[in-house]
Design a protein around this motif. Sequence first.
Motif, short mmCIF file in Angstrom:
data_model
loop_
_atom_site.label_atom_id
_atom_site.label_comp_id
_atom_site.label_asym_id
_atom_site.label_seq_id
_atom_site.Cartn_x
_atom_site.Cartn_y
_atom_site.Cartn_z
N TRP A 1 0.85 -1.21 0.00
CA TRP A 1 0.00 0.00 0.00
C TRP A 1 0.87 1.24 0.00
O TRP A 1 1.84 1.33 0.77
CB TRP A 1 -0.89 0.00 1.24
N PRO B 1 0.53 5.41 0.41
CA PRO B 1 -0.39 6.53 0.66
C PRO B 1 -0.33 7.57 -0.45
O PRO B 1 -1.07 8.53 -0.45
CB PRO B 1 0.12 7.12 1.98
N LEU C 1 -6.52 7.57 -6.27
CA LEU C 1 -7.82 6.87 -6.19
C LEU C 1 -8.91 7.73 -6.83
O LEU C 1 -8.82 8.96 -6.83
CB LEU C 1 -8.19 6.61 -4.73
N LEU D 1 -12.32 6.51 -2.96
CA LEU D 1 -12.13 7.24 -1.70
C LEU D 1 -13.28 6.92 -0.74
O LEU D 1 -13.07 6.62 0.43
CB LEU D 1 -12.13 8.75 -1.93
N GLU D 2 -14.49 7.03 -1.30
CA GLU D 2 -15.68 6.84 -0.47
C GLU D 2 -15.71 5.44 0.16
O GLU D 2 -16.12 5.27 1.30
CB GLU D 2 -16.93 7.05 -1.34
N ARG E 1 -13.07 3.34 0.61
CA ARG E 1 -11.78 2.83 1.04
C ARG E 1 -11.83 2.17 2.43
O ARG E 1 -11.27 1.09 2.63
CB ARG E 1 -10.76 3.99 1.04
N HIS E 2 -12.49 2.82 3.38
CA HIS E 2 -12.54 2.30 4.74
C HIS E 2 -13.21 0.92 4.76
O HIS E 2 -12.73 -0.02 5.41
CB HIS E 2 -13.29 3.27 5.64
N ARG F 1 -10.93 -1.65 3.08
CA ARG F 1 -9.80 -1.99 3.94
C ARG F 1 -10.20 -3.10 4.92
O ARG F 1 -9.48 -4.07 5.11
CB ARG F 1 -9.33 -0.75 4.72
N TYR G 1 -0.72 -2.83 6.48
CA TYR G 1 -0.57 -2.22 5.15
C TYR G 1 0.74 -1.44 5.10
O TYR G 1 1.19 -0.92 6.12
CB TYR G 1 -1.69 -1.22 4.91
N GLY G 2 1.31 -1.34 3.92
CA GLY G 2 2.47 -0.47 3.75
C GLY G 2 3.45 -1.01 2.74
O GLY G 2 3.17 -1.97 2.02
N ASP H 1 -2.93 3.41 10.69
CA ASP H 1 -4.05 3.76 9.81
C ASP H 1 -3.70 3.51 8.34
O ASP H 1 -4.48 3.87 7.45
CB ASP H 1 -4.44 5.24 9.99
N ALA H 2 -2.53 2.92 8.07
CA ALA H 2 -2.15 2.66 6.67
C ALA H 2 -3.22 1.82 6.01
O ALA H 2 -3.78 0.92 6.64
CB ALA H 2 -0.80 1.93 6.63
N GLY H 3 -3.49 2.12 4.75
CA GLY H 3 -4.55 1.41 4.04
C GLY H 3 -5.83 2.22 3.98
O GLY H 3 -6.72 1.93 3.19
N GLU H 4 -5.92 3.24 4.86
CA GLU H 4 -7.06 4.16 4.80
C GLU H 4 -6.70 5.28 3.81
O GLU H 4 -5.57 5.38 3.36
CB GLU H 4 -7.31 4.79 6.18
N VAL H 5 -7.68 6.14 3.49
CA VAL H 5 -7.43 7.25 2.58
C VAL H 5 -6.46 8.22 3.25
O VAL H 5 -6.72 8.69 4.36
CB VAL H 5 -8.75 7.97 2.23
N SER H 6 -5.35 8.49 2.59
CA SER H 6 -4.38 9.42 3.17
C SER H 6 -4.71 10.85 2.75
O SER H 6 -5.49 11.08 1.83
CB SER H 6 -2.97 9.06 2.69
N ALA I 1 -13.69 12.12 2.52
CA ALA I 1 -13.47 10.67 2.72
C ALA I 1 -12.18 10.35 3.46
O ALA I 1 -11.93 9.21 3.78
CB ALA I 1 -13.44 9.97 1.36
N ARG J 1 -9.30 9.69 6.22
CA ARG J 1 -9.38 9.09 7.55
C ARG J 1 -8.55 9.94 8.49
O ARG J 1 -7.32 9.93 8.43
CB ARG J 1 -8.80 7.67 7.49
#
Lengths: 144, 512
Positions: A41, A43, A47, A52-53, A55-56, A59, A91-92, B97-102, B329, B331
């Motif tokens: 992943w 950052p 997207l 974006l909407e 993503r949470h 995840r 993630y990373g 919080d990695a994997g969320e919208v940055s 959106a 996080r």
Amino acid sequence: MSIKYVVACDGSPASHRALEFTIDHARRDGASVLIAHVLEWSPYSFLTPDELEERHKRRGEELARAKTALVDPLLASVSTDGVEVDSVIKYGHVAETLSAIASEAGAAQLFIGRTGESSLAVRVFGSVAGTLAQISPIPCTIVP
Amino acid sequence: MKINKLISTLAVFGLAFISNPVLAQSVDETVNQMFANATGWFVSFIFSPFPGTTFPWIVAWLVVAATVFTFYFAFIQFRAFPHSISLVKGDYSDPNDAGEVSHFQALATALSGTVGLGNIAGVAVAVGIGGPGATFWMILAGLMGMASKFTECTLGVKYRNEYDDGTVSGGPMYYLTKGFAERGLPGGRFLAILFSVFCILGAFGGGNMFQANQAHQQISGIVGGYPGWITGVIFAGVVFAVIVGGLKSIAKVTEKVVPFMGIMYVVAALIIILVNADKIGWAFGQIFAGAFTGLGVAGGMVGALIQGFKRAAFSNEAGVGSAAIAHSAVRTKEPITEGFVSLLEPFIDTVVICTMTALVIIITGQLTIDAATGNYITEGGRIVTATGASGVGLTSAAFESAFSWFPYVLAIAVVLFAFSTMISWSYYGLKAWTYLFGEGKSKEITFKVIFCIFVIIGAAANLGPVIDFSDAAIFAMAVVNIIGLYCLMPIVKRELNSYLDRVKSGEITKFK
């Protein structure tokens, strides 16, 4: 203080070999094992508004899928008798995140399998195992 | 299968029209006339001047708002600039919080919705009518607009809706409703509905028709003149495939290519500016002189100011409310951080990219000057250009004077920018639509189909009526949104003060 080993797993045959190797060593040394799976992943990727909407939500789904489809079957496939095994999914950037997991866990050693690929991409960008050999904050064993 | 069928049907219609040019041309004319008639009253109202002046009230509305926010938050756009960069770099992001919208991703997505034809064609329109002086007012509007963007995006995150399934919806509709209720103010729901109506019109106008129109102008400039509705039908087909058919791959490719196109555009502009380094001083001289004297443009200084402010607002959308939808959106535990990040948007969009376009047009000598007076030669309210081009054609001609192959690159960039802006605005419009009519597949499809029809109308109509309606619809959003921002700005100030105190006390620290 108990010894802890971290082993990187991505579901490949190489990571399976690494896990078996780590558990053997842990059993011998009286150490516990932490299975680490990292979802690639950045950052800084791009997207769409829809992505974006969601993503949470995505995840959460990805983490659940990684656990049920990858980590759990992997654990079921090896004999962990006498060895305390735990898992973590993050993630990373794979190599950097594995190093961070090992540091945070206070691990004594990091294990990773290698596929032995020599594709152009690996030659240019390097493999995860190769990168870990260079950046790992603790001794790193690369299992062939 | 349904999509394939629709596209092939549209293609058959297209071929039928191509084989009959007279019929095709008359379709364009009919669309144009109907469109101009239908939207004229709305445009006249939005751009009506103060009695006894030529100064449109809407421009004053935006300028005053940006000024109020700038002073109210004590020049936050300059004070928080370094902190904003740190946030985008991820210095304050929790690794867990990695994997969320940055912050970076929210900013990049919002930028891909705003960086587009406004930066290429809009700037050309501004300097083509308002002269180089319009650039000065455009930069000023960009700098001030940073405070407006900060305010609206903070509120967008603070009052967003988070649903059980993990998805989020945010934007002015939500902060107008919830924020007003929290402060015990009446009319929040009414303003939210009004905003949604204007947002839908804005999505059809600036976020759609203007894009289709300018993309057609650019393509036909290269392959030769042909009726605009043909471009419209092709564009509508692709947009339809993405937003209705769910062909996410097209949108994903665009999202990845657009940033590189943007960088390439800026690099090309920088090369042209550096090659003509000896003219940079002169160009800025023209910008400053034109800003306060007009240098012969229609309306003089006020004409330059109006054009500068109008095109800046159209380009960076500060105060319009659209960015609050895109940014919501992210996080973050601190809504104010998204405000900090969003204030970079008008800076990148207007202060950097728009200024580049303007400098290239000025430096390459596209605007003709009367040697005797030093003023620009105007005709019909527009400055006479070296090639006779206006809008995106003017920018294309400016770049072509340095790189003969650039119009081809620009054409691809324009099409991609237009496309990514349309995708973003289809989302903004849809959010407003579902706010008004509720969630539901059939409701969403209805909006999306109407959106695609407007693509065709936009490509077929002339630039004049399209640009007027696009501006009017976008600015109408700003009317409602800014009323809300005035009422809710004390909440933003409270958030800001609390956050800055915690940064100072060390409670909020960098993770890396």
